[in-house]
Motif scaffolding. Structure first.
Motif, PDB file in Angstrom:
ATOM      1  N   PRO A 317       0.816  -1.215   0.000  1.00 57.28           N
ATOM      2  CA  PRO A 317       0.000   0.000   0.000  1.00 57.28           C
ATOM      3  C   PRO A 317       0.853   1.270   0.000  1.00 57.28           C
ATOM      4  O   PRO A 317       1.928   1.312   0.597  1.00 57.28           O
ATOM      5  CB  PRO A 317      -0.808  -0.123   1.303  1.00 57.28           C
ATOM      6  CG  PRO A 317      -0.888  -1.607   1.537  1.00 57.28           C
ATOM      7  CD  PRO A 317       0.435  -2.142   1.079  1.00 57.28           C
ATOM      8  N   GLU A 318       0.354   2.282  -0.711  1.00 56.76           N
ATOM      9  CA  GLU A 318       1.003   3.591  -0.829  1.00 56.76           C
ATOM     10  C   GLU A 318       2.334   3.543  -1.582  1.00 56.76           C
ATOM     11  O   GLU A 318       3.171   4.433  -1.415  1.00 56.76           O
ATOM     12  CB  GLU A 318       1.237   4.212   0.555  1.00 56.76           C
ATOM     13  CG  GLU A 318      -0.026   4.597   1.289  1.00 56.76           C
ATOM     14  CD  GLU A 318       0.294   5.382   2.544  1.00 56.76           C
ATOM     15  OE1 GLU A 318       0.379   6.627   2.465  1.00 56.76           O
ATOM     16  OE2 GLU A 318       0.492   4.748   3.592  1.00 56.76           O
ATOM     17  N   CYS A 319       2.528   2.532  -2.381  1.00 59.93           N
ATOM     18  CA  CYS A 319       3.748   2.428  -3.178  1.00 59.93           C
ATOM     19  C   CYS A 319       3.397   2.261  -4.653  1.00 59.93           C
ATOM     20  O   CYS A 319       2.353   1.709  -4.988  1.00 59.93           O
ATOM     21  CB  CYS A 319       4.594   1.219  -2.746  1.00 59.93           C
ATOM     22  SG  CYS A 319       5.320   1.338  -1.109  1.00 59.93           S
ATOM     23  N   GLU A 360      -5.103   2.068  -8.330  1.00 65.05           N
ATOM     24  CA  GLU A 360      -4.014   2.345  -7.388  1.00 65.05           C
ATOM     25  C   GLU A 360      -3.501   1.064  -6.742  1.00 65.05           C
ATOM     26  O   GLU A 360      -2.280   0.859  -6.636  1.00 65.05           O
ATOM     27  CB  GLU A 360      -4.503   3.313  -6.300  1.00 65.05           C
ATOM     28  CG  GLU A 360      -3.444   3.651  -5.261  1.00 65.05           C
ATOM     29  CD  GLU A 360      -3.957   4.594  -4.191  1.00 65.05           C
ATOM     30  OE1 GLU A 360      -3.497   4.496  -3.039  1.00 65.05           O
ATOM     31  OE2 GLU A 360      -4.827   5.450  -4.514  1.00 65.05           O
ATOM     32  N   GLU A 361      -4.408   0.200  -6.341  1.00 60.16           N
ATOM     33  CA  GLU A 361      -3.991  -1.069  -5.728  1.00 60.16           C
ATOM     34  C   GLU A 361      -3.232  -1.936  -6.728  1.00 60.16           C
ATOM     35  O   GLU A 361      -2.214  -2.541  -6.399  1.00 60.16           O
ATOM     36  CB  GLU A 361      -5.227  -1.814  -5.202  1.00 60.16           C
ATOM     37  CG  GLU A 361      -5.868  -1.173  -3.992  1.00 60.16           C
ATOM     38  CD  GLU A 361      -7.182  -1.834  -3.619  1.00 60.16           C
ATOM     39  OE1 GLU A 361      -7.526  -1.828  -2.420  1.00 60.16           O
ATOM     40  OE2 GLU A 361      -7.876  -2.344  -4.527  1.00 60.16           O
ATOM     41  N   SER A 364       0.424  -1.163  -7.227  1.00 54.78           N
ATOM     42  CA  SER A 364       1.302  -1.177  -6.053  1.00 54.78           C
ATOM     43  C   SER A 364       1.830  -2.572  -5.723  1.00 54.78           C
ATOM     44  O   SER A 364       2.244  -2.830  -4.599  1.00 54.78           O
ATOM     45  CB  SER A 364       0.561  -0.613  -4.837  1.00 54.78           C
ATOM     46  OG  SER A 364      -0.541  -1.431  -4.489  1.00 54.78           O
ATOM     47  N   ARG A 394       7.257   5.020  -0.322  1.00 55.04           N
ATOM     48  CA  ARG A 394       6.088   5.665   0.286  1.00 55.04           C
ATOM     49  C   ARG A 394       6.327   7.161   0.492  1.00 55.04           C
ATOM     50  O   ARG A 394       5.422   7.972   0.295  1.00 55.04           O
ATOM     51  CB  ARG A 394       5.757   4.984   1.608  1.00 55.04           C
ATOM     52  CG  ARG A 394       5.089   3.635   1.424  1.00 55.04           C
ATOM     53  CD  ARG A 394       4.800   2.935   2.725  1.00 55.04           C
ATOM     54  NE  ARG A 394       4.018   1.720   2.467  1.00 55.04           N
ATOM     55  CZ  ARG A 394       3.755   0.787   3.382  1.00 55.04           C
ATOM     56  NH1 ARG A 394       4.209   0.920   4.615  1.00 55.04           N
ATOM     57  NH2 ARG A 394       3.030  -0.267   3.048  1.00 55.04           N
ATOM     58  N   THR A 397       5.762   8.761  -2.815  1.00 53.10           N
ATOM     59  CA  THR A 397       4.338   8.786  -3.158  1.00 53.10           C
ATOM     60  C   THR A 397       3.615   9.891  -2.395  1.00 53.10           C
ATOM     61  O   THR A 397       2.788  10.615  -2.952  1.00 53.10           O
ATOM     62  CB  THR A 397       3.687   7.422  -2.851  1.00 53.10           C
ATOM     63  OG1 THR A 397       4.326   6.405  -3.624  1.00 53.10           O
ATOM     64  CG2 THR A 397       2.202   7.437  -3.170  1.00 53.10           C
ATOM     65  N   ARG A 398       3.924  10.037  -1.096  1.00 55.92           N
ATOM     66  CA  ARG A 398       3.267  11.069  -0.285  1.00 55.92           C
ATOM     67  C   ARG A 398       3.615  12.466  -0.780  1.00 55.92           C
ATOM     68  O   ARG A 398       2.765  13.367  -0.765  1.00 55.92           O
ATOM     69  CB  ARG A 398       3.665  10.879   1.186  1.00 55.92           C
ATOM     70  CG  ARG A 398       3.051   9.628   1.819  1.00 55.92           C
ATOM     71  CD  ARG A 398       3.739   9.254   3.093  1.00 55.92           C
ATOM     72  NE  ARG A 398       3.244   7.988   3.628  1.00 55.92           N
ATOM     73  CZ  ARG A 398       3.928   7.191   4.465  1.00 55.92           C
ATOM     74  NH1 ARG A 398       5.156   7.551   4.851  1.00 55.92           N
ATOM     75  NH2 ARG A 398       3.414   6.072   4.880  1.00 55.92           N
ATOM     76  N   ARG A 401       1.521  13.284  -3.808  1.00 56.55           N
ATOM     77  CA  ARG A 401       0.108  13.484  -3.520  1.00 56.55           C
ATOM     78  C   ARG A 401      -0.189  14.797  -2.818  1.00 56.55           C
ATOM     79  O   ARG A 401      -1.341  15.184  -2.692  1.00 56.55           O
ATOM     80  CB  ARG A 401      -0.413  12.301  -2.688  1.00 56.55           C
ATOM     81  CG  ARG A 401      -0.469  10.999  -3.474  1.00 56.55           C
ATOM     82  CD  ARG A 401      -0.902   9.858  -2.588  1.00 56.55           C
ATOM     83  NE  ARG A 401      -0.983   8.607  -3.350  1.00 56.55           N
ATOM     84  CZ  ARG A 401      -1.222   7.414  -2.806  1.00 56.55           C
ATOM     85  NH1 ARG A 401      -1.403   7.314  -1.489  1.00 56.55           N
ATOM     86  NH2 ARG A 401      -1.277   6.339  -3.558  1.00 56.55           N
TER      87      ARG A 401
END
Length: 402
Positions: A317-319, A360-361, A364, A394, A397-398, A401
């Motif tokens: 997640p978040e990658c 998105e999933e 990742s 991550r 990615t953050r 966003r």
């Protein structure tokens, strides 16, 4: 003059992409090299030609023994993509020619692109009606949906194609149930078994499939050599025309060295299948447990579905999977996203999307695949690298966003 210091040895890389291609086996390499100096064309009638033909036919028998079929059913090709194309196009053309109503092509939504893109081409250029068969959240075919679409209009179905095991998630498909459903309506079944051979038991006769694809470089053989097992009596229209080799289904001079290497690889892979499965499934479980220990929120795609022993597809997640791949590559660990890439633009995996994941999933995830040369050190290298790599991905990615 002082002696020149030797260059430092290159660090060992951890290769975890055996589902893409696996290193050649010693026996396959030896068989290939041993026949490179063989002069004769297998179609020639003189002594050299007969010797080349002998090698080809003995190799065909070896492959047939490994796959549980008759030698006369083994069509030698240049690889899995050609075999899939010959299976789908050849069967569609023949079935439609015999009965113009037969235009429906039923394939699972998680097929390899060699099958999917061939089916799409038939729909766009040859008047086929393509129907993608759904899978559940684990990636396993919905057999009830297949049965329903067959019953709706069985006389319009040209063929069914469902892979033996998925190349991205490793999930095994219910091939025998597919065959039972299709054969109840007289519909032939093709299966792409490229990932399955050598990893799980594959027996053409026992499964009941009409066509089966396999290739050498997935089991430790040379690139550019594959097979299509085609049941005798099944009418196929050839893609290539010329000298009439391979039952007039695949014209062209047979590459004797490559075929010898292919046969040696198939024989060894199938002979060692049980021990191989035990060893790599242990490595896979160690890999999954090790990654979970440092990335607790990682998700195993496919869940508890029965899978190939050497594949683990994990979602972080978040990658972004592509970022993870490149960061791991910089640390000497080679993996795959399993996703398609068009003109350099990463795309979400169609397999994971078909399983119900969001874009998105699906972007990742990484595929880790083990093979006959995989070691505990390969797994340890991944586990050591994955924590910092995920954190770095991550963070990136953050930032994007924000």
């Amino acid at each position: 003059m002082s002696e020149t210091s030797p260059l430092p040895a290159a660090p060992r890389r951890a290769y975890l992409d055996h589902a893409a291609t696996t290193p050649m086996r010693v026996e396959a390499r030896e068989a290939l090299v041993a026949h490179l100096d063989l002069v004769g064309n297998p179609s020639s009638l003189h002594a050299a030609g007969r010797e080349a033909r002998r090698v080809v036919e003995e190799s065909r028998e070896t492959v047939a023994d490994a796959l549980g079929c008759r030698p006369g059913e083994v069509v030698l090709t240049a690889g899995g993509t050609e075999s899939d194309n010959l299976a789908l196009k050849g069967l569609f053309w023949s079935r439609r020619a015999a009965d113009p109503r037969r235009v429906r092509v039923l394939v699972s939504a998680v097929e390899h692109h060699a099958v999917l893109d061939t089916a799409v081409w038939l729909a766009e250029h040859e008047g086929a009606t393509l129907e993608l068969l759904p899978v559940d959240a684990r990636g396993r075919l919905d057999v009830a949906a297949l049965e329903a679409t067959l019953v709706a209009d069985p006389t319009s179905v040209a063929l069914v194609s469902v892979m033996w095991a998925n190349n991205e998630t490793g999930v095994l498909q219910p091939v025998e149930a597919v065959v039972a459903a299709a054969h109840a309506h007289g519909v032939p079944v093709h299966t792409d078994a490229i990932q399955a051979v050598g990893s799980v038991p594959v027996d053409v006769a026992a499964s009941g499939v009409d066509l089966l694809t396999a290739t050498a470089h997935k089991v430790g053989g040379p690139h550019g050599a594959g097979v299509l097992v085609a049941r005798r009596g099944l009418d196929l229209t050839p893609l290539l025309h010329g000298g009439g080799q391979e039952r007039d289904l695949r014209s062209g001079t047979v590459g004797v060295p490559a075929v010898a290497g292919l046969a040696a690889a198939f024989e060894s892979a199938v002979k060692e299948q049980v021990d191989h499965a035990t060893r790599v499934s242990h490595l896979r479980d160690t890999l999954v447990e090790g990654v979970r220990a440092v990335v607790p929120d990682v998700v195993l795609n496919g869940g508890d579905a029965e899978k190939l022993p050497g594949i683990a597809n994990l979602r972080f997640p978040e990658c972004e999977g592509d970022s993870l791949l490149m960061l791991l590559d910089a640390q000497g660990v080679e993996v795959s996203t399993g996703s398609a890439c068009s003109a350099g633009v990463p795309q979400a995996s169609h397999v994971l999307l078909a399983m119900g994941q969001s874009e998105e999933e699906a972007r990742s995830s990484l595929r880790f695949s083990l093979g006959h040369t995989s070691t505990e050190a390969d797994v340890a290298a991944l586990v050591a690298a994955i924590g910092p790599v995920v954190e770095r991905a991550r963070t990136a990615t953050r930032r994007v966003r924000r």
